[in-house]
Design a protein around this motif. Sequence first.
Motif, short mmCIF file in Angstrom:
data_model
loop_
_atom_site.label_atom_id
_atom_site.label_comp_id
_atom_site.label_asym_id
_atom_site.label_seq_id
_atom_site.Cartn_x
_atom_site.Cartn_y
_atom_site.Cartn_z
N ALA A 365 -55.56 12.61 -40.73
CA ALA A 365 -54.24 12.71 -40.35
C ALA A 365 -53.73 11.35 -40.04
O ALA A 365 -52.51 11.34 -40.24
CB ALA A 365 -54.29 13.50 -38.68
N TYR A 368 -53.08 9.94 -44.11
CA TYR A 368 -51.63 10.40 -44.93
C TYR A 368 -50.64 10.70 -43.89
O TYR A 368 -49.90 11.71 -43.75
CB TYR A 368 -52.25 11.90 -45.43
CG TYR A 368 -53.31 11.49 -46.27
CD1 TYR A 368 -53.44 11.00 -47.52
CD2 TYR A 368 -54.72 12.04 -45.89
CE1 TYR A 368 -54.36 11.01 -48.34
CE2 TYR A 368 -55.82 11.87 -46.65
CZ TYR A 368 -55.64 11.16 -47.91
OH TYR A 368 -56.79 10.96 -48.57
N ASP A 394 -50.29 16.60 -37.18
CA ASP A 394 -49.59 15.16 -37.57
C ASP A 394 -48.15 15.56 -38.02
O ASP A 394 -47.88 16.58 -38.55
CB ASP A 394 -50.55 14.25 -38.38
CG ASP A 394 -50.66 14.90 -39.90
OD1 ASP A 394 -49.63 14.93 -40.46
OD2 ASP A 394 -51.87 15.43 -40.36
N ILE A 397 -47.12 13.14 -44.40
CA ILE A 397 -46.82 13.45 -45.63
C ILE A 397 -46.90 14.84 -45.96
O ILE A 397 -46.25 15.43 -46.98
CB ILE A 397 -47.23 12.42 -46.69
CG1 ILE A 397 -48.91 12.65 -46.99
CG2 ILE A 397 -46.90 10.97 -46.56
CD1 ILE A 397 -49.29 11.90 -48.10
N ILE A 407 -57.52 21.67 -51.66
CA ILE A 407 -58.12 20.28 -50.84
C ILE A 407 -59.47 20.40 -50.25
O ILE A 407 -59.95 19.47 -49.94
CB ILE A 407 -57.13 19.81 -49.87
CG1 ILE A 407 -56.81 20.98 -48.80
CG2 ILE A 407 -55.74 19.27 -50.51
CD1 ILE A 407 -56.27 20.44 -47.64
N TYR A 412 -61.27 16.74 -54.78
CA TYR A 412 -59.70 17.09 -55.12
C TYR A 412 -59.00 16.33 -54.16
O TYR A 412 -58.95 16.13 -53.03
CB TYR A 412 -59.50 18.62 -54.79
CG TYR A 412 -58.33 18.95 -55.16
CD1 TYR A 412 -57.85 19.45 -56.54
CD2 TYR A 412 -57.32 19.12 -54.39
CE1 TYR A 412 -57.06 19.58 -57.06
CE2 TYR A 412 -55.95 19.16 -54.82
CZ TYR A 412 -55.76 19.68 -55.95
OH TYR A 412 -54.30 20.18 -56.51
N ARG A 413 -58.01 15.45 -54.75
CA ARG A 413 -57.20 14.86 -53.91
C ARG A 413 -55.60 15.11 -54.36
O ARG A 413 -55.55 15.38 -55.75
CB ARG A 413 -57.28 13.26 -54.05
CG ARG A 413 -58.54 12.95 -53.43
CD ARG A 413 -59.51 12.12 -54.64
NE ARG A 413 -60.31 11.22 -54.07
CZ ARG A 413 -61.08 10.69 -55.01
NH1 ARG A 413 -61.25 11.05 -56.27
NH2 ARG A 413 -61.87 9.46 -54.42
N ASN A 415 -52.97 13.00 -54.18
CA ASN A 415 -52.45 11.89 -54.85
C ASN A 415 -53.74 10.95 -54.87
O ASN A 415 -54.14 10.30 -53.81
CB ASN A 415 -51.23 11.27 -54.04
CG ASN A 415 -50.84 10.08 -54.77
OD1 ASN A 415 -51.49 9.42 -55.57
ND2 ASN A 415 -49.73 9.74 -54.53
N SER A 419 -55.20 8.13 -52.22
CA SER A 419 -56.45 8.35 -51.60
C SER A 419 -57.28 7.33 -51.60
O SER A 419 -57.95 6.64 -50.67
CB SER A 419 -56.99 9.77 -52.05
OG SER A 419 -58.58 9.69 -51.84
N GLY A 424 -60.14 6.96 -49.45
CA GLY A 424 -60.68 8.24 -49.49
C GLY A 424 -61.86 8.47 -50.53
O GLY A 424 -61.51 7.75 -51.36
N SER A 430 -64.49 19.01 -48.04
CA SER A 430 -65.73 19.63 -48.45
C SER A 430 -66.81 19.45 -47.43
O SER A 430 -67.38 20.67 -47.05
CB SER A 430 -66.29 19.00 -49.70
OG SER A 430 -65.37 19.14 -50.63
N THR A 453 -48.85 18.14 -40.91
CA THR A 453 -49.85 19.16 -41.28
C THR A 453 -50.68 19.59 -39.74
O THR A 453 -50.68 18.52 -39.10
CB THR A 453 -50.89 18.38 -42.16
OG1 THR A 453 -50.43 17.96 -43.46
CG2 THR A 453 -52.19 19.07 -42.32
P1 ADP Z 1 -60.11 12.02 -49.01
O1 ADP Z 1 -61.29 11.26 -48.91
O2 ADP Z 1 -59.25 11.79 -50.47
O3 ADP Z 1 -59.22 11.82 -47.88
P2 ADP Z 1 -60.23 14.75 -48.27
O4 ADP Z 1 -61.08 15.86 -48.88
O5 ADP Z 1 -60.55 14.44 -46.69
O6 ADP Z 1 -60.45 13.69 -49.08
O7 ADP Z 1 -59.10 15.37 -48.51
C1 ADP Z 1 -58.61 15.82 -49.50
C2 ADP Z 1 -57.22 15.68 -49.85
O8 ADP Z 1 -56.37 16.48 -49.11
C3 ADP Z 1 -56.66 14.25 -49.77
O9 ADP Z 1 -56.98 13.50 -50.85
C4 ADP Z 1 -55.28 14.53 -49.45
O10 ADP Z 1 -54.42 14.40 -50.50
C5 ADP Z 1 -55.05 15.81 -48.76
N1 ADP Z 1 -55.04 15.66 -47.21
C6 ADP Z 1 -56.02 15.76 -46.33
N2 ADP Z 1 -55.55 15.94 -45.07
C7 ADP Z 1 -54.23 15.74 -45.23
C8 ADP Z 1 -53.23 15.33 -44.32
N3 ADP Z 1 -53.41 15.56 -42.79
N4 ADP Z 1 -52.09 15.17 -44.67
C9 ADP Z 1 -51.65 14.90 -46.07
N5 ADP Z 1 -52.64 15.15 -47.00
C10 ADP Z 1 -53.68 15.51 -46.52
#
Ligand code: ADP
Length: 461
Positions: A365, A368, A394, A397, A407, A412-413, A415, A419, A424, A430, A453
Amino acid sequence: MRSQLAKHIFTACMIVFLMSFGLIFYVWNSYLARRNLSELRDKALYLSAIAEHNGWEFFQDFQEKNISGQGENARITIIAPDGSVLYDSVVPAQELPDHSDRIEFQQALRNGQGSCERYSESLLKKTINYAVKPEHSEIILRVSAEKDTVWILLFRMLSPMLAIVFFMIILSVLLAFFSTKAIMKPINQLDPENPDDRNIYDEMKPFVRRLIFQNQQIHRQMDQLQEEHKKQDAIRREFTANVSHELKTPLTSISGFAEIIRDGYVQQKDISHFADNIYKEAQRMIVLVNDILKLSKLESGSFEIQNKREEVDLCAVCAGIRERLTLNAEKQGVSISCYSEDAEIRIMGIANLIDEIIYNICDNAIKYNRIGGFVKIRIRREREHSEVLVEIADNGIGIPEQDQERIFERFYRVNKSHSKEVGGTGLGLSIVKHGMAMHHARIVLESKEQEGTCVRLYFPG
Ligand code: ADP
């Protein structure tokens, strides 16, 4: 089953045989009795005719004349109308008592003929008596014969009867054996792997159909399992490929930076900058390897074995996370708050795993989000469903709708470069998913691109 069936058939055969045997014996015995009586009557009538013609004195030299024709079995008695015995072929007449009380005598006196059966317990024998009053004579002629009782008859026929019973037993055993074999044949021929209800008894058809149905079910389940296995295999292969790829990138960078430093292409003043890059890439690798290890521990179940379930106060956990993340949030220009109506809300769970779950979501939160954004943590009891809700909202984005389902997949990301930029690994959610499943908790995600989100975690309370 086979021996039980044989036992039943044997018993049924024996019952039928013995009952038929007893019935035949009874019918035969009563037929013999009737025949004896009619023979005795014929004899009495014939002798009474002789007595009428020749006078009763004729019987006095009876033995020499041997007119009874029945051998020692027949006894002739001549009785006067007052009951006194005038003549007896076995005992001298004067030794015999008055016969006026004899039933056959009384009947003959009244009706001309009479008969009676008497049982002698001392002799175990029955006597049948037939008395006739000749029409033109004043005497009564009585003929008596011994009649064997059923027991005597049985005793006399003991050996043939034993032979018959023995024969019946052998026959029953054979019948039981062959009938059982015949009955069992279609059952034995039934192939449980490949059952067929065409040649089986009607009564067994539902059972065989159930067997067929279950076999089909097993095959379906096996196919599903194989399918599942294949899927798991594909996921594992993909994961290995992803892990290799994720590790290769920082390693390539580290190797590249080290190489140009070694070859003297970097000026002294830039060395610390390159060393910092090497450090950051190495840190990324450490974080990645840690996440991979956590995930594999969760998947293999060893996490649950190593960590005991205990009472966890979610308010304290969230307050701790907020504290740990405040500095980081400030750096990103994001405010973070934590609110709960209750001072403490306790659930049963694995403390450090619950901390990890909520931390990952709060961390996302912040990561992103945008400058001036917020992260709000709220904890409350959902009394209707007896659940505890932890909500992390939050106004960052947001996540595009098509990505919201995916996600939680590993690596899986939405962007990738963003990330990576914010540190990230693509494994955070997961870990959240596995950790929630381990607590039998559910997760609900609500997100709108560019708006924010909201992640809701429902723990059983
Ligand atoms: P990461 O380590 O990339 O954060 P996560 O498994 O925690 O990997 O999350 C996967 C993807 O989900 C992120 O790369 C992001 O794109 C999206 N994501 C997760 N939480 C949020 C959020 N609060 N707001 C926007 N996008 C999010």
